[in-house]
Design a protein around this motif. Structure first.
Motif, short mmCIF file in Angstrom:
data_model
loop_
_atom_site.label_atom_id
_atom_site.label_comp_id
_atom_site.label_asym_id
_atom_site.label_seq_id
_atom_site.Cartn_x
_atom_site.Cartn_y
_atom_site.Cartn_z
N THR A 343 0.83 -1.20 0.00
CA THR A 343 0.00 0.00 0.00
C THR A 343 0.87 1.25 0.00
O THR A 343 2.09 1.18 0.18
N VAL A 344 0.27 2.40 -0.17
CA VAL A 344 0.94 3.70 -0.13
C VAL A 344 0.11 4.63 0.75
O VAL A 344 -1.05 4.33 1.07
N PRO A 345 0.64 5.78 1.19
CA PRO A 345 -0.14 6.71 2.01
C PRO A 345 -1.46 7.09 1.37
O PRO A 345 -1.58 7.16 0.14
N VAL A 346 -2.44 7.39 2.21
CA VAL A 346 -3.81 7.59 1.72
C VAL A 346 -3.96 8.85 0.86
O VAL A 346 -4.96 9.00 0.16
N ARG A 347 -3.01 9.77 0.90
CA ARG A 347 -3.08 10.97 0.06
C ARG A 347 -2.12 10.88 -1.14
O ARG A 347 -1.67 11.90 -1.65
#
Length: 542
Positions: A343-347
């Motif tokens: 995953t990656v940061p939500v923004r």
């Protein structure tokens, strides 16, 4: 033609001002003044301003073709998409981002702080970090670190079931409403509430007098949470009695009351979005719309047929976090593309035209609906949804209207007894026969619960589970594609299902909230019909 869905903040102030000034302080049907004790004390909020709760953005609803972005590939499984149908979605609010690990840790911290010895409660809300384990992968570091380590604090929470996500929405509703009430002085401020006894400011409740049970919106609205702040709402009803300010021995003050639904202060419940809402928001066709004409359709939350940016500074960069091929999760070292192995940061990446991040890729997202492959062949065209299960609040004392509560200070819910409002006689008959179903005016028993989507009636899927189907009434839809999916699943029309008590390393969620009132969010600069001002009624001239 692409339009950016942004408007000057000043226009919002103008609209809010005009809206508040247009409402009369008197009844247009009786002539009686509102908010005046001498006229009976009927209170009306003439200055209501709606707005989203924390973390939410406004989504102006409208008509769209459900599954209109579906790509028909020869030989492809058609059950990946819904039946195409013209559908209208009401305006609503939606989380700008997926719920992050930090957001979930805040939830866990609150549980531990308020129920320090209830280990079952805390354990039940822990995400299943074992979802990272796979027989032929070395993912053990994520089992131990992904949820709690600060390196992943802004990454989407995973390993949460649909049921856990729904409970988080309920918890978030109470925390947001409690913050509004305490910060605005309708209840004791957090500062005074958490001060040691005897150090609270004058006129505020001390820690010893403030209710010790966790705040619950439903119970507060039912007057089962007695905590009045320095700016508590005035009670203008003629029979209201004045009391001394909480925690003080001074003279009685003016009568006060809890905030009511009619005051327009409390936020609507946070919840999971419906499948129709999620798909509509993910497409973001509003950015391609002018005068009801959609200039360009979409197959992803962005324009075009490609998966990479065409802008000069970011040309070639992938626009979402997904798996390009069966083994390519992030590109070549030294020139990483989507820059996310997991995953990656939500923004991360660019928001769509509604301002929503990662509506394709990163993690799949739970939605509210029960899964059926052909739901939208028959579903309502307005706000379609499958999964209604109607419930009533269980009464503890009918003479006082007090609701029964569980050990977590939540109102106890029971299956609805009727699909319509019962007569007073029917209600009394039901109360007299505890445990017996209520009867209608002809003496026929009313249904003990009501389904709007035919579960348990025409749908026999649950009876055939494990034989001819893996679908039950607990099968819930998830959408959006993830870091572990290839590009086909980035299309907003795609859909899959999982049991509501199961979780994976590639499913997270975001919350939504119902928007009340007018469907149009911003009317400034748009053509409008202007109603005539109502003539004022003067009782003395009659």
């Amino acid at each position: 033609m692409k339009k950016t869905y942004l408007f000057p903040f000043a226009s919002l102030l103008i609209i809010a001002s005009l809206a508040s000034c247009s409402k009369s302080g008197k009844s247009d049907k009786t002539g009686l003044a509102y908010n005046k004790q001498e006229y009976g004390g009927f209170q009306v909020n003439n200055k209501f301003k709606r707005g989203p709760g924390p973390g939410l953005v406004e989504i102006e609803g409208g008509v769209f073709v459900m599954s209109g972005s579906a790509i028909n590939v020869p030989g492809e499984e058609l059950s990946n998409y819904n039946h195409k149908r013209e559908t209208t979605v009401s305006s609503f609010y939606m989380d700008e981002t997926e719920v992050s690990n930090t957001n979930w840790l805040e939830y866990l911290y609150w549980i531990r702080s308020n129920f320090p010895t209830d280990y079952e409660y805390y354990y039940n809300e822990l995400p299943d970090t074992l979802v990272w384990r796979r027989p032929l992968s070395y993912n053990e570091p994520y089992v131990d670190n992904y949820l709690r380590h600060p390196a992943y604090q802004d990454y989407p929470v995973v390993g949460v079931t649909w049921e856990q996500a729904s409970r988080y929405c309920e918890w978030r509703t109470d925390r947001v409403n409690e913050l509004l009430l305490r910060d605005r002085g309708y209840m004791t401020s957090f500062k005074d509430k958490n001060n040691p006894a005897g150090t609270a400011t004058a006129g505020a409740a001390t820690a010893s007098t403030s209710p010790k049970e966790p705040f619950n919106t439903v119970l507060y609205q039912n007057n089962q949470y007695d905590d009045k702040g320095k700016r508590a709402m005035k009670d203008l009803s003629p029979g209201a009695t004045a009391t001394a300010a909480p925690g003080t021995t001074g003279a009685a003050t003016k009568p006060t009351r809890n905030v009511r639904l009619e005051d327009g202060i409390l936020k609507q419940p946070y919840r999971l979005p419906t499948e129709a809402e999620w798909e509509y928001a993910a497409l973001g066709l509003i950015g391609n719309t002018e005068y009801e004409n959609i200039s360009e359709n979409k197959i992803y939350p962005w324009n075009g047929l490609g998966l990479s940016s065409a802008k000069k500074k970011t040309r070639g960069l992938i626009l979402a976090n997904f798996k390009r091929t069966k083994g390519d999760y992030m590109g070549v070292g030294g020139s990483l593309n989507d820059k996310g192995g997991l995953t990656v940061p939500v923004r991360s990446y660019l928001p769509n035209d509604f301002g929503l991040y990662n509506m394709a890729g990163n993690v799949n997202e739970w939605v509210a609906d029960v899964y059926r492959s052909k739901t939208f062949e028959a579903a309502d065209a307005f706000n379609p949804y499958r999964g209604n299960f109607y419930q009533d609040k269980k009464m503890a004392d009918a003479s006082t209207g007090k609701l029964e509560v569980d050990k977590y200070n939540h109102a106890v819910m029971t299956p609805a007894v009727s699909a319509r409002k019962q007569t007073w006689a029917e209600k009394q008959a039901a109360a007299a026969k505890t445990g017996q179903p209520a009867v209608d005016s002809l003496g026929n028993p009313l249904a003990t619960n009501t389904y709007a989507d035919q579960r348990g009636y025409r749908d026999k899927a649950s009876e055939l589970y494990g034989e001819t189907t893996l679908i039950t009434d607990k099968s819930r839809v998830y959408k959006g594609g993830s870091w572990d999916d290839q590009a086909i699943w980035l299309n907003p029309a795609t859909r899959r299902f999982l049991q509501q008590d199961e979780s994976t390393a590639d499913i997270g969620f975001r919350c939504a909230m119902t928007m009340l009132g007018a469907s149009e969010i911003r009317s400034f600069g748009k053509p409008q019909f202007k109603p005539k001002t109502q003539k004022a009624f003067n009782s003395r001239s009659r």
